[in-house]
Scaffold this motif. Structure first.
Motif, PDB file in Angstrom:
ATOM      1  N   ASP A   1     122.881 -19.146 -65.926  1.00 11.43           N
ATOM      2  CA  ASP A   1     123.515 -18.255 -67.487  1.00 11.43           C
ATOM      3  C   ASP A   1     122.802 -18.478 -68.365  1.00 11.43           C
ATOM      4  OD1 ASP A   1     124.613 -17.475 -69.679  1.00 11.43           O
ATOM      5  OD2 ASP A   1     126.658 -19.085 -69.437  1.00 11.43           O
TER       6      ASP A   1
ATOM      7  N   ALA B   1     122.549 -17.383 -71.741  1.00 16.86           N
ATOM      8  CA  ALA B   1     122.623 -17.621 -72.935  1.00 16.86           C
ATOM      9  C   ALA B   1     123.207 -19.104 -73.167  1.00 16.86           C
ATOM     10  CB  ALA B   1     124.446 -17.603 -72.596  1.00 16.86           C
TER      11      ALA B   1
ATOM     12  N   HIS C   1     121.603 -22.767 -76.633  1.00 18.30           N
ATOM     13  CA  HIS C   1     123.240 -22.070 -77.501  1.00 18.30           C
ATOM     14  C   HIS C   1     123.118 -20.541 -77.979  1.00 18.30           C
ATOM     15  CE1 HIS C   1     125.599 -25.306 -76.396  1.00 18.30           C
ATOM     16  NE2 HIS C   1     124.841 -25.869 -77.040  1.00 18.30           N
ATOM     17  N   ARG C   2     122.951 -19.593 -77.389  1.00 18.02           N
ATOM     18  CA  ARG C   2     123.077 -18.285 -77.819  1.00 18.02           C
ATOM     19  C   ARG C   2     123.246 -17.805 -78.701  1.00 18.02           C
ATOM     20  NH1 ARG C   2     121.876 -13.591 -73.681  1.00 18.02           N
ATOM     21  NH2 ARG C   2     123.668 -13.656 -74.036  1.00 18.02           N
TER      22      ARG C   2
END
Lengths: 242, 862
Positions: A13, A15, A231-232
Motif C-alpha cells: 500500500d 500510503a 503515514h501518508r
C-alpha cells in the motif's frame, strides 16, 4: 484474500510504504527519515547537524554530548539495511564549520566507517558552506541527477524536481480529538523536502509561513515518520493552504 | 485585632502600648508568645486560622526591635557633606566622605517572604498604618518581579528596614555581589503562608536560600506563619538549621482556633448527576444563595469550571447581580479590577479558582460556596476561612457536589471539618533540580568552597538527608553537565580555581542564571486576542488573557470553547497569539481538563471508602445516593474499607474491568497504563481505559470474566506490586507526562533556558527541544542526575506512583472479584466518562494509521 496476501497488499500500500513519484522517478521515504531511490541505489539524508550538542555547549548550553553518536548510529543502521551505492548528505551535515576539524577521533572513525564502500557526496548547507576537512567524500553546492536537482535550501516558488532539506518539515494531524505531530517528508510530485535527520533537530510545521508557496496544496502529501511505517496524509488534512 | 480588655503586656515599649490602648485593644496571647520568642532569640512557628491577626503577630517583634535597636535613623544624621565638599573643590575630602558613606551599616532588619507578589504588596499597605500611627522611623518596601530595576538596584545599596519579597527575589539577592553586605544586619525572616510554600519546589528554593542567609548573617531568627497543618513538626524543622544527626525544632505557638465553621451540603431538589463536573443542575440554587448574601466567593477547582460556572450563572442572572470571574489565565489588569471592586463592596459574587485561596483581604465575604469536590479537608478549611476575617464568628460555607461520588466526598469533608482533622500533604525531600539551580546561584554571588556549601545545604531540612555523592553530582552537573562522557570540560560554567573555590567561568553564566531563576515553569502560554469573526489575516484585537498552548493545539479553526466568560470560536494561531471571535454557539467544546488538578487526599479517600462500606452512613448522603449504594449491594457488592472491588462484565461487544481504589485520578491513570500493558501480555487484548477520582475502567476484546474463571488470568498477579518495576520503567519510555516532568526539571536545573515572552523565535537552530534531549539521555545515560530528579518528581507528582504503591500493598490479598452480566450501579459514572477522555498509551500509531486510512478511502471512492 488470505492473511498473507492481505499483509502483502498492506505492505505494498503506497500510503504505508512511503513510495512516491517525483517527476516520474520512484522514491521511497524510509521510517528512519532518509529517502531511498531504488533505481539509483541512492540514499539521501538531510540536516544531520553533527555536533550540534558540542556547538551549543560552547555557547553555554550543556546539553548531553551524545547526539552525534546517536545520529551516526541511526544513519549506519539505514545504510546497512538499504546498502546504497551512493549517499547524498543534503547540507547542514555539520552544525558548524569548525566541526569537521574538531570532531573527536572516535566519532570521526564512526563516520569514516559509514562512508567506506559508498560514493559519498556532501552538499553545502548554510551551517557548512565549505567542504569538510580531512573527512573525505565529494563536495558540491548542487547536484543534478536525471530529472532531479538536489540542493540544501528550497528555492522560492515552484521548482521542478528539486529535492532539498533545510526547513525541517513536520506535520500535525488531529485524529479523534487528539493532535499528533511527527517529522515528515513533504512532496507534491514536483518538489520534495526531506525531514531533518539529526538527533537534536526539531521540526517546523508545514503550516508555517516558511513553506508558503512552495507546494501545490491540492497535490501535497506529508509522509509522516511512524515507528515502523510511513503515514501518508494529504496537505489539506494537515492544513496546508498554499 | 480584637477588642478584649486584657492587661497590656509590660514588655511593650510605651509607644506600642499606647498605640494598643488608644484603640482599646490588647495584644493577643499568641502575639505576646511571639514577642517572648524574640526575647529568647528563638525561631518560631505560629499556627493560626484566618483572621487571627497572624501578620501583625509576625511583624510586631521586628517593629519593636527596629524601634529600640538604637540605629540612628537617616533623618537624624547630619546632611552628607559630599555635595558641599565637591562644590568647594575639595576632592580628597569628598572621596573620604564617600568612603564613609559606603561604610554605613546596612539597615535591613527583616525579610518577609510570601508566595504571592500581591500578598507582599497588600501586607506593605497594612504595615504602613500602624507605623504611621506610632510615628516609627521604619521604612518598608516591596521587591517583586514587577519592581522597577532602578529601584531594585537602589534597594541593594540602600535597603529598607523591612523588605517584603518572594522566594525568587531572595535567590536573586543571594546571587548578587552585594549579598554579604546587604544581609550582614539581617535579624529576622518572616515566612508567610508557610504551609503553601513548603510543599512545592519554591519551598525547596527558599529552604536553600534560608541556609545561605544564615551563613551571611549571624543569629538569624525565622518566624513561620501557617494555617493549620497535619504535621506541624515538619514546618518547625524547616525553620531551623538541622544537624547531621537527629533533628531540631523551632518553637511552636498555636493561636486559638476560633469559631467552628458552619458548613452544609447543598440540598437540591434536582437530580444529582451520575458523573461529570459541570454542576449545571445546581446553578439556580447557587444563584439563590448569592442573592441572599452580600458577598459570596464561589470556589471551583479548575479554570474551565470557573468559566463554565460563570457563564451559567449569568445565563440565569435576571436581576443582573454584579457577579465577576477571577482565575489565573485572565489578564492581570482584569483581575486587579475585580479585586478592587471586591474591596469596595460593589460585587455580590466572585467565581474563582485557587488564585483567591491565600490570605489577601479583599472585602467582607460573608459566604463561601464550594462547587465540586473539596479534594482535601485542610484545603477546604482554608478556603472556607475566607468567608469571615473576624475570628470569633463562624465562617459560612455551602458545598455543592457535582456528582454522586462527590456527595460522599463532601460528606467526608464536612465530618473531617467537624473533627478538625487535617490532611495537608507531607513534605517531600528537596528536589535535585532546585539544588542545581541553587549551586549555580551561590557561585554567581561569590566563590564557594564545596565542603562548606555541602554542610550549608544539608542544614536545610528538605536536604538534611542529601548524601555527599549526590551533592557532588549536582556540582558536576552545574560545572560541565555531569556527563560520563567528559566532553564539555572546556565549556565549564563554573570552575575550581587554585584557592580551591568554585567560581563562575564568565559573566554570561551569571546573566543566564538571573534570567532563569525560579522554580515555576509555566506551560507554554499563548495570548488570546479577540478579533472579528471571519477575518482572514487577523491582527491586533483586545487581549483577553492567556491559555495553555497544548489546549489550543488540539483545536481546529472554528472549534468553540469558553474563555474569559465568553463562548469563543478559534480563528487562527499566529506565533504566540491565538485569535478568537465571539460566537453565538450555545454548545462550546469545553476544555478537556475537567477533573481537578488536586488529587483527592488520602485522608478523604479513606473516609469515602468507609462510607461505602458502612450501610448505616448511606442515608446521611441523601436519598439518591443511598438508593444508588443499596442497588450496588444488590447487583454486585460494596467493597469493605481495605478491599479492592474488581468487577468484570460484557457490554456492547466489549469486555470491561472496573476497579474502585478511590485513590485519585493521577494514581488511577498510572494504574490504567500499567494494567493495560499487563493485560496485553496476558492475552486479554485491552483497547483503552478511563480513570476517574474514584475508579478505573479498562475495556478490551478478551472475555475477562472467562479468563479469570478458568484461571488463565489471576487478579492477584495482575494487581501485584511488581508492576512498579519493569512495567513502570518500560511505560515511562513513552509517557508524555514523564517528558513534561523532565522538561520542568531540565529548566529549573538550568539545562535548557526558559521561554521568555517574545523570544520564542530565536530560531529552531539555537535550541533543542527537551523531548529530544530526553530521548538521547535516556538511551545514553539513564542515571544522569536530571533523570533521577525526574523520576523522583514522577513518584509524587503527575504520576502519583507513591500512592499507587501504597494502594497495591493495602489491597494485597483483599481483592474481591465480581463477574457480572451487566454494568453495576457503581460503575456507571466512570463508564459515562468514556468518550470524554483520550485513549491512552500506545494508540498514537494506530490513530496515525487511521488518518492515513481516511486518505485511502478518499482515493478508493473516486
Amino acid at each position: 484474500m488470505t492473511l498473507a496476501a492481505a499483509r502483502k497488499s498492506q505492505e505494498q500500500d503506497p500510503a504505508a510504504t512511503g513510495m512516491l513519484d517525483l517527476r516520474g522517478e520512484a522514491l521511497q521515504v524510509d521510517p528512519s527519515g532518509v529517502v531511498w531511490w531504488p533505481d539509483e541505489r541512492l540514499l539521501i539524508v538531510a540536516d544531520l547537524h553533527l555536533e550540534k550538542g558540542a556547538s551549543l555547549a560552547s555557547r553555554g548550553a550543556l546539553i548531553p554530548p551524545y547526539d552525534t553518536a546517536a545520529t551516526l548510529a541511526r544513519l549506519g543502521e539505514a545504510i546497512l539495511r538499504l546498502r546504497p551505492a551512493r549517499v547524498i548528505a543534503l547540507g547542514d551535515s555539520f552544525h558548524d564549520e569548525k566541526v569537521s576539524t574538531t570532531l573527536p577521533e572516535g566519532l570521526r572513525q564512526q563516520l569514516r566507517g559509514l562512508m567506506a564502500g559508498t560514493e559519498w557526496v556532501w552538499i553545502a548547507g548554510n551551517h557548512d558552506p565549505l567542504p569538510p576537512a580531512d573527512i573525505g567524500g565529494d563536495f558540491t553546492a548542487e547536484l543534478g541527477l536525471g530529472p532531479l536537482l538536489l540542493r540544501h535550501e528550497p528555492q522560492p516558488g515552484r521548482a521542478r524536481g528539486e529535492v532539498s532539506g533545510h526547513l525541517h518539515p513536520a506535520a500535525s494531524v488531529t485524529v479523534r480529538g487528539r493532535s499528533l505531530r511527527r517529522r515528515c517528508a513533504a512532496c507534491d510530485g514536483e518538489r520534495m523536502i526531506l525531514p531533518a535527520f539529526g538527533a537534536y533537530t526539531g521540526g517546523l510545521n508545514l503550516r508555517d509561513d516558511a513553506f508558503r508557496g512552495l507546494f501545490d496544496p491540492a497535490r501535497l502529501n506529508a509522509y509522516m515518520l511512524g515507528a515502523r511505517t510511513i503515514h501518508r496524509v494529504s496537505g489539506r488534512r494537515i492544513g496546508y493552504t498554499g | 485585632m480584637n477588642t478584649e480588655a486584657a492587661p497590656v503586656s509590660p514588655d511593650l515599649p510605651p509607644v506600642f502600648a499606647d498605640w494598643f490602648s488608644a484603640r482599646g485593644w490588647a495584644p493577643r496571647r499568641h502575639q505576646l508568645d511571639l514577642l517572648a520568642a524574640r526575647e529568647k532569640g528563638a525561631s518560631v512557628l505560629l499556627i493560626a486560622p484566618t483572621g487571627a491577626g497572624k501578620t501583625l503577630a509576625g511583624f510586631l517583634p521586628s517593629l519593636i526591635e527596629i524601634h529600640t535597636r538604637g540605629y540612628k535613623p537617616a533623618t537624624e544624621r547630619p546632611e552628607s557633606p559630599l555635595r558641599e565638599l565637591m562644590a568647594a573643590g575639595d576632592t580628597r575630602a569628598a572621596l573620604e566622605a564617600m568612603r564613609e558613606a559606603r561604610k554605613r551599616p546596612s539597615r535591613l532588619h527583616t525579610l518577609y517572604v510570601s508566595p504571592l507578589k500581591a500578598l507582599a504588596v497588600d501586607i506593605a499597605r497594612n504595615l504602613e498604618t500602624p507605623i504611621a500611627e506610632m510615628g516609627l522611623d521604619i521604612r518598608v518596601e516591596t521587591r517583586t518581579g514587577d519592581t522597577a530595576s532602578a529601584r531594585r538596584q537602589r534597594q541593594k545599596s540602600d535597603p529598607p528596614d523591612i523588605l517584603l519579597t518572594t522566594p525568587e527575589q531572595i535567590a536573586l539577592l543571594i546571587a548578587s555581589k552585594e549579598a554579604e553586605e546587604l544581609f550582614a544586619s539581617l535579624k529576622t525572616v518572616v515566612l508567610d503562608e508557610l504551609h503553601a510554600l513548603v510543599t512545592s519546589k519554591r519551598g525547596d528554593l527558599l529552604a536553600l536560600g534560608l541556609a545561605r542567609l544564615r551563613a551571611l548573617s549571624s543569629n538569624l531568627r525565622t518566624v513561620g506563619l501557617s494555617a493549620t497543618v497535619a504535621d506541624p513538626d515538619a514546618l518547625r524543622r524547616y525553620l531551623v538549621p538541622q544537624p547531621r544527626e537527629g533533628e531540631v525544632l523551632a518553637d511552636l505557638v498555636m493561636a486559638d482556633p476560633g469559631a467552628k465553621p458552619d458548613v452544609s451540603i447543598l440540598a437540591s431538589d434536582e437530580r444529582v448527576p451520575w458523573s461529570g463536573h459541570t454542576t449545571r443542575y445546581a446553578i439556580p440554587d447557587i444563584y439563590r444563595l448569592i442573592s441572599e448574601n452580600n458577598l459570596t466567593l464561589v470556589f471551583v477547582n479548575t479554570r474551565s469550571q470557573a468559566e463554565m460556572t460563570f457563564q451559567e450563572l449569568w445565563a440565569v442572572n435576571d436581576d443582573a447581580l454584579p457577579i465577576a470571574l477571577h482565575h489565573g489565565s485572565l489578564d492581570v489588569g482584569q483581575r486587579r479590577k475585580v479585586e478592587a471592586a471586591m474591596a469596595v463592596g460593589s460585587l455580590r459574587a466572585v467565581v474563582c479558582t485557587s488564585t483567591l485561596d491565600l490570605g489577601i483581604d479583599w472585602g467582607d465575604v460573608d459566604q463561601v460556596i464550594h462547587v465540586g469536590a473539596p479534594k482535601g479537608a485542610s484545603r477546604l478549611a482554608q478556603r472556607i476561612g475566607r468567608a469571615n476575617h473576624r475570628i470569633n464568628e463562624p465562617s459560612r460555607a455551602v458545598l455543592v457536589p457535582s456528582n454522586r461520588f462527590e456527595v460522599m466526598e463532601c460528606r467526608a469533608a464536612v465530618a473531617a471539618l467537624a473533627e478538625g482533622a487535617q490532611d495537608t500533604p507531607p513534605l517531600m525531600p528537596g528536589s535535585l533540580d532546585v539544588l542545581c539551580q541553587h549551586i549555580l546561584g551561590c557561585a554567581v554571588g561569590a566563590p564557594f568552597d564545596a565542603d562548606d556549601l555541602f554542610c550549608e545545604v544539608a542544614s536545610a531540612a528538605p536536604y538534611a538527608h542529601l548524601n555527599r555523592e549526590t551533592f557532588d553530582r549536582a556540582l558536576e552537573f552545574v560545572a560541565t553537565g555531569g556527563y560520563a562522557l567528559r566532553a564539555y570540560e572546556r565549556h565549564a560554567r563554573i570552575r575550581k580555581r587554585n584557592d580551591g573555590k568554585w567560581r563562575v567561568a564568565n559573566p554570561r553564566v551569571a546573566q543566564t542564571y538571573r534570567l532563569n531563576v525560579g522554580t515555576i515553569v509555566e506551560e507554554a502560554m499563548l495570548k488570546v486576542r479577540l478579533v472579528k469573526a471571519g477575518s482572514r489575516t487577523p491582527r491586533g484585537g483586545m487581549w483577553l488573557g492567556e491559555i495553555e498552548e497544548w489546549f489550543v493545539s488540539q483545536m481546529e479553526p472554528g472549534d468553540t470553547f469558553i474563555f474569559a466568560g465568553h463562548v469563543l470560536s478559534l480563528v487562527g494561531i499566529r506565533e504566540t497569539e491565538v485569535y478568537v471571535s465571539k460566537t453565538v454557539s450555545r454548545d462550546p467544546k469545553i476544555p478537556s481538563y475537567m477533573g481537578g488538578k488536586f488529587p483527592l487526599s488520602t485522608y478523604l479517600a479513606e473516609r469515602v471508602r468507609d462510607m461505602v462500606a458502612e450501610p448505616k452512613q448511606w442515608k446521611l448522603m441523601g436519598a439518591q445516593v443511598a438508593e444508588w449504594l443499596r442497588l450496588q449491594s444488590l447487583r454486585s457488592v460494596n467493597p469493605g474499607r481495605d478491599q479492592l472491588l474488581v468487577e468484570t462484565f460484557p457490554r456492547a461487544g466489549r469486555h470491561y474491568l472496573v476497579c474502585y481504589p478511590f485513590d485519585g485520578r493521577l494514581c488511577h491513570q498510572t494504574l490504567g497504563m500499567l494494567l493495560t500493558r499487563r493485560l496485553e501480555r496476558m492475552g486479554a487484548r485491552p483497547m483503552g481505559f478511563v480513570a476517574s477520582e474514584y475508579a478505573l475502567a479498562v475495556w478490551g476484546l478478551g472475555d475477562l470474566s472467562l479468563l479469570i474463571d478458568t484461571g488463565r488470568l489471576s487478579l492477584a498477579d495482575l494487581f501485584d506490586e511488581d508492576m512498579l518495576g519493569d512495567d513502570l520503567e518500560a511505560w515511562l519510555d513513552e509517557s508524555s507526562l514523564f517528558k513534561r516532568t523532565f522538561r520542568t526539571c531540565a529548566t529549573i536545573a538550568g539545562l535548557i533556558e526558559r521561554r521568555h515572552p517574545g523570544k520564542e523565535k530565536t530560531g529552531r537552530q539555537m535550541t533543542v527541544s527537551s523531548d529530544l534531549i530526553y530521548d538521547v539521555l535516556r538511551t545514553h545515560e539513564p542515571n544522569h542526575i536530571l533523570m533521577q530528579a525526574t523520576r523522583n518528581d514522577a513518584r509524587t507528582g503527575q504520576l502519583d506512583i507513591g500512592r499507587l504503591g501504597a494502594m497495591l500493598s493495602r489491597t494485597r490479598g483483599r481483592i474481591v472479584h465480581k463477574a457480572l452480566d451487566r454494568v453495576s450501579p457503581l460503575a456507571v459514572p466512570v463508564l459515562l466518562d468514556i468518550g470524554r477522555e483520550f485513549i491512552a498509551g500506545e494508540a498514537n500509531e494506530e490513530l496515525l494509521a487511521e488518518a492515513a486510512d481516511d486518505l485511502i478511502r478518499e482515493a478508493m471512492e473516486t
